[in-house]
Design a protein around this motif. Sequence first.
Motif, short mmCIF file in Angstrom:
data_model
loop_
_atom_site.label_atom_id
_atom_site.label_comp_id
_atom_site.label_asym_id
_atom_site.label_seq_id
_atom_site.Cartn_x
_atom_site.Cartn_y
_atom_site.Cartn_z
N SER A 40 0.89 -0.92 -0.04
CA SER A 40 -0.04 -0.11 0.09
C SER A 40 0.74 1.25 -0.07
N LEU A 140 -3.48 -2.56 2.60
CA LEU A 140 -4.29 -1.59 2.16
C LEU A 140 -4.18 -0.42 3.54
N GLY A 141 -4.20 0.72 2.99
CA GLY A 141 -4.46 1.83 4.20
C GLY A 141 -5.77 2.30 4.24
N LEU A 142 -6.17 3.30 4.93
CA LEU A 142 -7.54 3.79 5.14
C LEU A 142 -7.34 5.27 5.36
N HIS A 147 -11.62 6.16 2.05
CA HIS A 147 -10.97 5.33 0.69
C HIS A 147 -10.03 4.53 1.37
N THR A 148 -9.74 3.63 0.11
CA THR A 148 -8.70 2.59 0.42
C THR A 148 -8.22 2.48 -0.91
N MET A 193 -5.36 -4.41 6.67
CA MET A 193 -6.07 -3.02 6.73
C MET A 193 -5.17 -2.35 7.62
N ALA A 195 -4.61 1.11 9.79
CA ALA A 195 -4.74 2.51 10.32
C ALA A 195 -4.31 2.98 11.62
N LYS A 200 -8.12 8.75 11.91
CA LYS A 200 -8.78 7.47 11.53
C LYS A 200 -9.92 6.74 12.25
N ALA A 219 -13.64 1.19 1.77
CA ALA A 219 -12.73 0.43 2.68
C ALA A 219 -13.69 -0.47 3.15
N TRP A 231 -7.48 -6.18 10.69
CA TRP A 231 -7.42 -4.65 10.95
C TRP A 231 -6.11 -4.59 11.90
#
Length: 245
Positions: A40, A140-142, A147-148, A193, A195, A200, A219, A231
């Motif tokens: 990511s 993935l980021g948040l 959004h992701t 994920m 965060a 966030k 997301a 997560w």
Amino acid sequence: MGNTIIIFDTAEELAHYFASLLTSLIRKTKPSGTFSWVLSGGNTPKFIFREIASELKDSIEWKRVRVFWGDERCVGPEDNDSNYKMAKENFLDQVNIPPANIFRICGEAAPAGEAERYSLQYSRNVKQVKGIPRCDLLMLGLGEDGHTASIFPPDVQLFSSDKLFETTLHPETKQRRITATGKIINNAKTVVMLATGESKAARVAQILGNPDGSERLPAARVRPEKGEVIWMLDRPASKKLKSKK
Ligand code: 6PG
């Protein structure tokens, strides 16, 4: 499969856990096989990449690892906005991963054509399951807007795209992006994920606490049919979760 939520007291603990997870996932793949890892972008992964570069430099069989990006800004590889540049500086330059195993999205190329080229390159270099590439690990980021990758609200239709990568536009900066679609995201074996930070917390609580009310957030659409979502949160990002540990 549902969401696993892990809350860490410090960034170091989160990074160390991620490094252990990466090690164990690679060890679980067959010794002759390759391990496909989709990186990511943004700032959050930086400290994780640095931990991996220092902790796993000599313990991972890097020649088995293939790295891809889940999204890229449409800028050149030298640009400070480049997700590739961030990963290169914080991680890839410090480990013996063969250059041929680094599959960069060419942000400097014409976006639509590059999305097509990269979709083809990705599908040729990631194991397919029922005709769809299934990566081993997807980071993935948040975003604060939910959004992701580079799928921004309200573009949740990209989760049902029949393409692997598409072009998008950042809603504020109008920066052109190339992003993985749901076809990649929801076919991943393991999704992490990430965060961190109080900014966030509201989105984390909304997505994890109220799946129905967050349907329009990209997301919230991360739900691999046959994969797991982990997560990884720090305390500030988890502070609005009701049943936090
Ligand atoms: C990007 C990312 C994006 C990022 C989130 C979180 O290219 O910017 O892929 O999805 O992960 O915006 O960014 P931070 O980690 O900087 O908060």
